[in-house]
Write a protein that holds these residues in place. Structure first.
Motif, PDB file in Angstrom:
ATOM      1  N   ALA A 160      -4.336  10.542   6.675  1.00 58.23           N
ATOM      2  CA  ALA A 160      -5.775  10.287   6.585  1.00 58.23           C
ATOM      3  C   ALA A 160      -6.091   8.816   6.820  1.00 58.23           C
ATOM      4  O   ALA A 160      -7.143   8.477   7.353  1.00 58.23           O
ATOM      5  N   ALA A 161      -5.171   7.922   6.408  1.00 54.85           N
ATOM      6  CA  ALA A 161      -5.421   6.483   6.537  1.00 54.85           C
ATOM      7  C   ALA A 161      -5.026   5.933   7.897  1.00 54.85           C
ATOM      8  O   ALA A 161      -5.582   4.933   8.344  1.00 54.85           O
ATOM      9  N   ASP A 162      -4.070   6.547   8.564  1.00 53.13           N
ATOM     10  CA  ASP A 162      -3.591   6.063   9.865  1.00 53.13           C
ATOM     11  C   ASP A 162      -4.101   6.963  10.977  1.00 53.13           C
ATOM     12  O   ASP A 162      -3.667   8.108  11.101  1.00 53.13           O
ATOM     13  N   PRO A 163      -5.013   6.465  11.805  1.00 54.96           N
ATOM     14  CA  PRO A 163      -5.517   7.289  12.909  1.00 54.96           C
ATOM     15  C   PRO A 163      -4.417   7.511  13.944  1.00 54.96           C
ATOM     16  O   PRO A 163      -3.555   6.671  14.151  1.00 54.96           O
ATOM     17  N   LEU A 204       0.875  -1.171   0.000  1.00 54.17           N
ATOM     18  CA  LEU A 204       0.000   0.000   0.000  1.00 54.17           C
ATOM     19  C   LEU A 204       0.913   1.221   0.000  1.00 54.17           C
ATOM     20  O   LEU A 204       1.625   1.467   0.970  1.00 54.17           O
ATOM     21  N   VAL A 205       0.930   1.948  -1.121  1.00 54.10           N
ATOM     22  CA  VAL A 205       1.857   3.068  -1.315  1.00 54.10           C
ATOM     23  C   VAL A 205       1.118   4.371  -1.032  1.00 54.10           C
ATOM     24  O   VAL A 205       0.089   4.666  -1.649  1.00 54.10           O
ATOM     25  N   PHE A 206       1.667   5.147  -0.100  1.00 58.53           N
ATOM     26  CA  PHE A 206       1.128   6.468   0.217  1.00 58.53           C
ATOM     27  C   PHE A 206       1.951   7.490  -0.558  1.00 58.53           C
ATOM     28  O   PHE A 206       3.131   7.698  -0.269  1.00 58.53           O
ATOM     29  N   ILE A 207       1.338   8.135  -1.542  1.00 61.30           N
ATOM     30  CA  ILE A 207       2.037   9.077  -2.409  1.00 61.30           C
ATOM     31  C   ILE A 207       2.392  10.350  -1.653  1.00 61.30           C
ATOM     32  O   ILE A 207       3.401  10.976  -1.913  1.00 61.30           O
ATOM     33  N   SER A 208       1.551  10.736  -0.694  1.00 60.18           N
ATOM     34  CA  SER A 208       1.819  11.956   0.086  1.00 60.18           C
ATOM     35  C   SER A 208       1.648  11.670   1.568  1.00 60.18           C
ATOM     36  O   SER A 208       0.992  10.708   1.962  1.00 60.18           O
ATOM     37  N   SER A 209       2.237  12.516   2.389  1.00 63.58           N
ATOM     38  CA  SER A 209       2.084  12.351   3.838  1.00 63.58           C
ATOM     39  C   SER A 209       0.651  12.629   4.260  1.00 63.58           C
ATOM     40  O   SER A 209       0.157  12.066   5.238  1.00 63.58           O
TER      41      SER A 209
END
Length: 189
Positions: free
Chosen positions: A109-112, A99-104
């Motif tokens: 937003a995905a990691d609480p 799962l690649v996160f392109i931006s911080s």
């Protein structure tokens, strides 16, 4: 971005590297390729694995150990990108999911920041509930019929199940005797 590798690892031969192009590249367009991306991996020894599965190096535990919470230290990989070529090379182990996160901002937003837990025990019924002696459960595979005792599941009844098993046999016997009597009486006439 999600990258999936369904191959079962064969001495490292099943892994691949995905080269993704982010941003610019066209004449006149600004370069939007980040200097690095963050990657979380879902990994297992094989595609048929049911227990030894990790998510960003964390696991729910082995069979019958899961309480619904991830344990272990979360590991998020940082992959450096080539801003001149507008590409990022993402390794995807086999089997695995990246799962690649392109931006911080996408990762945040995905990691609480806080994990919320809820109680796992609830009482829904106070009647017709089953209780099992833990020492019996620990040594039983549930297949023994030697000590099986039938009983009723109806509240207030203590032996309806046991008599229900005997009553049909007596009823059938009574019906056979009655039928033979009727036939014998008809034959005498």
């Amino acid at each position: 971005m999600v990258l999936i590798n369904f191959m079962t690892e064969q001495n490292g031969q099943g892994a691949y590297t995905a080269t993704i192009s982010i941003g610019g590249g066209q004449t006149g367009e600004p370069n939007e390729t980040p200097s690095s991306v963050k990657v979380k991996y879902l990994l297992a020894p094989s595609v048929a694995e049911k227990n030894n599965i990790t998510w960003a190096n964390q696991t729910f535990g082995g069979r019958f150990e899961c309480d619904g919470r991830l344990s272990g230290t979360e590991v998020i990989q940082t992959i450096q990108c080539d801003t001149n070529a507008n590409t990022c090379d993402i390794p995807v182990p086999a089997p695995g999911v990246a799962l690649v996160f392109i931006s911080s901002d996408a990762q945040n937003a995905a990691d609480p920041s806080e994990t919320q837990t809820f109680a796992t025990t609830a009482v829904t019924k106070t009647a017709n509930t089953v209780t099992i002696d833990p020492s019996v459960l620990a040594t039983s595979n549930g297949q023994s019929g030697a000590d099986r005792q039938l009983s009723s599941t109806s509240k207030g009844s203590s032996s309806a199940g046991r008599t229900a098993g005997v009553a049909p046999g007596l009823t059938v016997l009574a019906m056979v005797i009655t039928g033979v009597s009727v036939i014998a009486a008809a034959a005498r006439r």
